[in-house]
Design an enzyme around this catalytic site. Sequence first.
Site, short mmCIF file in Angstrom:
data_model
loop_
_atom_site.label_atom_id
_atom_site.label_comp_id
_atom_site.label_asym_id
_atom_site.label_seq_id
_atom_site.Cartn_x
_atom_site.Cartn_y
_atom_site.Cartn_z
N SER A 41 -8.54 -31.69 -11.75
CA SER A 41 -9.28 -30.93 -10.73
C SER A 41 -8.94 -31.50 -9.35
O SER A 41 -9.10 -32.70 -9.12
CB SER A 41 -10.78 -31.07 -10.94
OG SER A 41 -11.14 -30.58 -12.20
N GLU A 81 -11.52 -33.99 -4.96
CA GLU A 81 -11.71 -35.04 -5.97
C GLU A 81 -10.51 -35.99 -5.90
O GLU A 81 -10.64 -37.20 -6.07
CB GLU A 81 -11.81 -34.41 -7.38
CG GLU A 81 -12.00 -35.46 -8.44
CD GLU A 81 -12.02 -34.93 -9.86
OE1 GLU A 81 -12.66 -33.90 -10.11
OE2 GLU A 81 -11.38 -35.56 -10.71
N ARG A 104 -17.99 -38.20 -10.20
CA ARG A 104 -16.61 -38.53 -9.87
C ARG A 104 -16.48 -39.56 -8.74
O ARG A 104 -15.54 -39.51 -7.95
CB ARG A 104 -15.81 -37.29 -9.46
CG ARG A 104 -15.64 -36.26 -10.52
CD ARG A 104 -14.79 -36.77 -11.68
NE ARG A 104 -14.42 -35.67 -12.53
CZ ARG A 104 -15.23 -35.12 -13.45
NH1 ARG A 104 -16.44 -35.61 -13.64
NH2 ARG A 104 -14.81 -34.11 -14.17
#
Length: 337
Positions: A236, A332, A164
Amino acid sequence: METRTVFSLSAYNTFHVEAAADRYVRFGSAEEIIDFLGRNELDGHRRLVLGAGSNLLFVDDFDGIVLHPLLKGIDVIEADRRHIWIRALAGENWDDLVAYAVSNGWAGIENLSLIPGSVGASAVQNIGAYGTEVKGVIDRVEAISIESRKKVTLLPGACGFGYRTSHFKGRWAGAFIVTAVVFKLDRQPAFVLDYPGVKAAVQDLGSINLQTIRQAIISIRQEKLPDPAQVGNAGSFFKNPVIEGNTLTRLCQRFPALPHYPQGSDQFKLAAGWMIEQCGWKGKRVGKAAVHHQQALVLVNLGGATGREILELSEQVSEAVHERFGIELEREVLVVP
Ligand code: EPU
C-alpha cells in the site's frame, strides 16, 4: 562489516528504482554496529537504516550513509504452558519467521503471512493485515541508540505503536537501530477470521488451523497484490484515512457506497483503494509507473520507472482523491528525498 561507496540500491528497494548511496555499510552483528558508531563516521552525514527496502521510495541518489543491519538468527528464549517467546534478529526475513512459527504451532502472526520485509521493520512499521497488527505480539524491541552507542530494550508500551507507525518512524526517527524483536506467541491459537473473505477462504481448505490460515492468507495476497520480485512495488502506498463520525456522515450522503470501518471512539477508517478507484485511477499508467490494476492502493514500477516518476504519480492520485472526497491521503511508504 562491509563498506561500499557509490553503491547502487536498486536491489535493495522493492520498487527496484535506481538510486546510489554515497556510502553503504552492512553489519552482521550488534557489536559491529557499536564499533562503527564509535568511529563517529556518521557525524555531519545523512543516514538511513535499511531493512528489506519494502516500504520506501528513493526519489534521488542518497547523499549520505546507508546502514544495513543484516543480523540473522531466530531462537526460542522462553516458554511456559501458554506462551513461547521467540527472539528474532532484525535482518531475518519476516515471512520466514511466520513460516517457522506456524510450522511449530505457535499462534499470533499467521495472519501476517507473506508480508514482504524484515523482522526489524515489522516493529518500526507495526505491520498489519487481515485483522492483526504485529504490536499485539511484540514483547520487546532491542535496539542500539545511535547517540549513546548503547544497547537498549524497549517495551511495547513505550514504542508508540499505531496504525502502520511507531516512534521508530516518528519522534525517534534516526535515533535507534533495531537489532532484534522478541515476540510472545500463543500455544493456544485464537484464530482471527473476521476480515472479509478470510473465513471462507480458510474453510475452503478444510479445517481451520494455523497452516490453513497461512495458506488462505497467502492465496488472498497473491490474488490481489503484485509480487515485488516480479513487479516493483511497496505494498500500500497510502494509509487508509481515519476520520471522525461527522465527516463520515457528510461523505456518506454524497457517496453512500463508501466502505468504512469503525475504529472506536467516533473514528472510522475509510478504504483509500476504493476512493482511488472511484477517481478512475485504478490500472492507470503514467510513463513507466502505474496504479495496480487489482489493488488501487498499490503503485507499481512497470520497469525502468524512476523514483520521481512514481512520486509524481502518487501526487496526482492524492490530488484526485482530495478533489473528489476532500480527504488528504497520507503516505504509508517512506519517501527518501
Ligand atoms: N477496494 C476497492 N478498490 C481497490 C482496492 C480496495 O474498492 O482497488 C475496496 C475493497 O473492495 C474493500 C476495501 O477497499 O471493500 C478494502 O480493501 P482490501 O481488503 O484490499 O484492503 P485495503 O484496505 O486496501 C489494507 C492494508 C493492506 C492489507 C489489507 C488486508 C493499508 C494501507 N493497507 O488494504 O496492507 O494487506 O488491508 O488487511 O492499511 C500494506 O500495508 O502494504 C498492505 C498491503
